[in-house]
Design a protein around this motif. Structure first.
Motif, mmCIF file in Angstrom:
data_model
loop_
_atom_site.group_PDB
_atom_site.id
_atom_site.type_symbol
_atom_site.label_atom_id
_atom_site.label_comp_id
_atom_site.label_asym_id
_atom_site.label_seq_id
_atom_site.Cartn_x
_atom_site.Cartn_y
_atom_site.Cartn_z
ATOM 1 N N LYS A 93 132.692 99.657 69.510
ATOM 2 C CA LYS A 93 133.217 98.415 70.069
ATOM 3 C C LYS A 93 133.573 97.393 69.005
ATOM 4 C CE LYS A 93 130.837 99.058 74.389
ATOM 5 N NZ LYS A 93 129.931 98.538 75.387
ATOM 6 N N LEU A 94 134.710 96.735 69.277
ATOM 7 C CA LEU A 94 135.172 95.614 68.469
ATOM 8 C C LEU A 94 135.601 94.494 69.410
ATOM 9 C CD1 LEU A 94 137.602 97.504 66.043
ATOM 10 C CD2 LEU A 94 135.369 96.564 65.421
ATOM 11 N N ILE A 95 135.493 93.276 68.928
ATOM 12 C CA ILE A 95 136.089 92.124 69.599
ATOM 13 C C ILE A 95 137.278 91.719 68.740
ATOM 14 C CG2 ILE A 95 135.779 89.718 70.308
ATOM 15 C CD1 ILE A 95 132.751 90.383 70.582
ATOM 16 N N TYR A 96 138.405 91.471 69.392
ATOM 17 C CA TYR A 96 139.622 91.081 68.680
ATOM 18 C C TYR A 96 140.054 89.713 69.184
ATOM 19 C CZ TYR A 96 144.581 91.085 67.352
ATOM 20 O OH TYR A 96 145.811 90.760 66.859
ATOM 21 N N VAL A 97 140.224 88.769 68.264
ATOM 22 C CA VAL A 97 140.673 87.424 68.613
ATOM 23 C C VAL A 97 142.009 87.192 67.924
ATOM 24 C CG1 VAL A 97 140.162 84.954 68.533
ATOM 25 C CG2 VAL A 97 138.304 86.605 68.858
ATOM 26 N N TYR A 98 143.005 86.821 68.728
ATOM 27 C CA TYR A 98 144.352 86.569 68.219
ATOM 28 C C TYR A 98 144.733 85.122 68.498
ATOM 29 C CZ TYR A 98 149.391 86.660 67.689
ATOM 30 O OH TYR A 98 150.670 86.381 67.277
ATOM 31 N N ASP A 99 145.295 84.453 67.510
ATOM 32 C CA ASP A 99 145.771 83.074 67.638
ATOM 33 C C ASP A 99 144.589 82.139 67.861
ATOM 34 O OD1 ASP A 99 146.952 80.636 68.158
ATOM 35 O OD2 ASP A 99 148.315 81.383 69.696
ATOM 36 N N PHE A 100 144.031 81.640 66.768
ATOM 37 C CA PHE A 100 142.806 80.845 66.831
ATOM 38 C C PHE A 100 142.987 79.497 67.517
ATOM 39 C CE2 PHE A 100 140.086 82.962 63.315
ATOM 40 C CZ PHE A 100 140.247 84.170 63.938
ATOM 41 N N PHE A 101 144.221 79.082 67.775
ATOM 42 C CA PHE A 101 144.434 77.860 68.554
ATOM 43 C C PHE A 101 144.278 78.138 70.041
ATOM 44 C CE2 PHE A 101 146.817 76.712 64.675
ATOM 45 C CZ PHE A 101 146.083 75.585 64.336
ATOM 46 N N ASN A 102 144.740 79.301 70.477
ATOM 47 C CA ASN A 102 144.655 79.663 71.894
ATOM 48 C C ASN A 102 143.493 80.591 72.211
ATOM 49 O OD1 ASN A 102 146.969 78.278 73.025
ATOM 50 N ND2 ASN A 102 148.183 79.626 71.730
ATOM 51 N N MET A 103 142.985 81.294 71.188
ATOM 52 C CA MET A 103 141.820 82.170 71.340
ATOM 53 C C MET A 103 142.025 83.278 72.374
ATOM 54 S SD MET A 103 139.706 81.136 69.022
ATOM 55 C CE MET A 103 138.149 81.878 69.464
#
Length: 172
Positions: A93-103
């Motif tokens: 398992k991984l958590i992926y976060v894209y676009d730190f302004f919109n999360m």
């Protein structure tokens, strides 16, 4: 060998939104980032990170797209980390976060390790379910209820009344 992933948007919408994809096990996290952004229709130009995760989806070590540490901390970069160096049949398992302004937050799970199919180009988008919403779904965090009860002025101290504050104003 290839890794087959299910990538699920963490959202509170009625419809589940996920993509199934496959990628070579010796490709990098940056390659996985690229296929995820393409599969969900993002341009791929925003800051992003992967985080190792345990079975309860607790966030662990970060793997960043760019080094923004100004040399102060050691940073693990996506383009230096191969998938098979951090994922296997027990660590999936991984958590992926894209676009730190919109999360935009996604749960990425290794579903299968399989043989390479001749004639298939990798990475490969295998299945699409649901459409990504126009805006990031709002998160409902349980801890917010505790904040409603917090009152920073609960002690009724008058900060302008120096005579009754419990300190010596001429201490130095």
């Amino acid at each position: 060998m290839i890794y087959r992933f299910r990538v699920v948007l963490d959202n509170d919408t009625e419809e589940d939104v996920f993509r199934d994809l496959e990628i070579r096990k010796d490709d990098t996290l940056e390659d996985l980032h690229n296929i995820i952004t393409q599969a969900f229709g993002f341009d791929g130009n925003e800051m992003a990170s992967f985080y190792k995760s345990d079975d309860e989806w607790n966030q662990g070590e970060e793997f960043s797209l760019f080094d923004l540490s100004d040399g102060q901390d050691s940073v693990s970069l996506m383009n230096k980390i191969t998938l098979d160096s951090i994922l296997n049949s027990t660590e999936t398992k991984l958590i992926y976060v894209y676009d730190f302004f919109n999360m935009w937050t996604f749960f990425v799970e290794l579903a299968e390790i399989a043989e390479i199919d001749e004639g298939v180009d990798y990475p490969n988008l295998m299945f699409v379910h649901g459409q990504i919403p126009d805006e990031v779904p709002e998160r409902n965090f349980e801890a917010e209820d505790d904040l409603d009860e917090f009152d920073e002025f609960e002690d009724d101290l008058d900060l302008e009344d120096y005579d009754n504050l419990d300190f010596d104003e001429n201490w130095n």
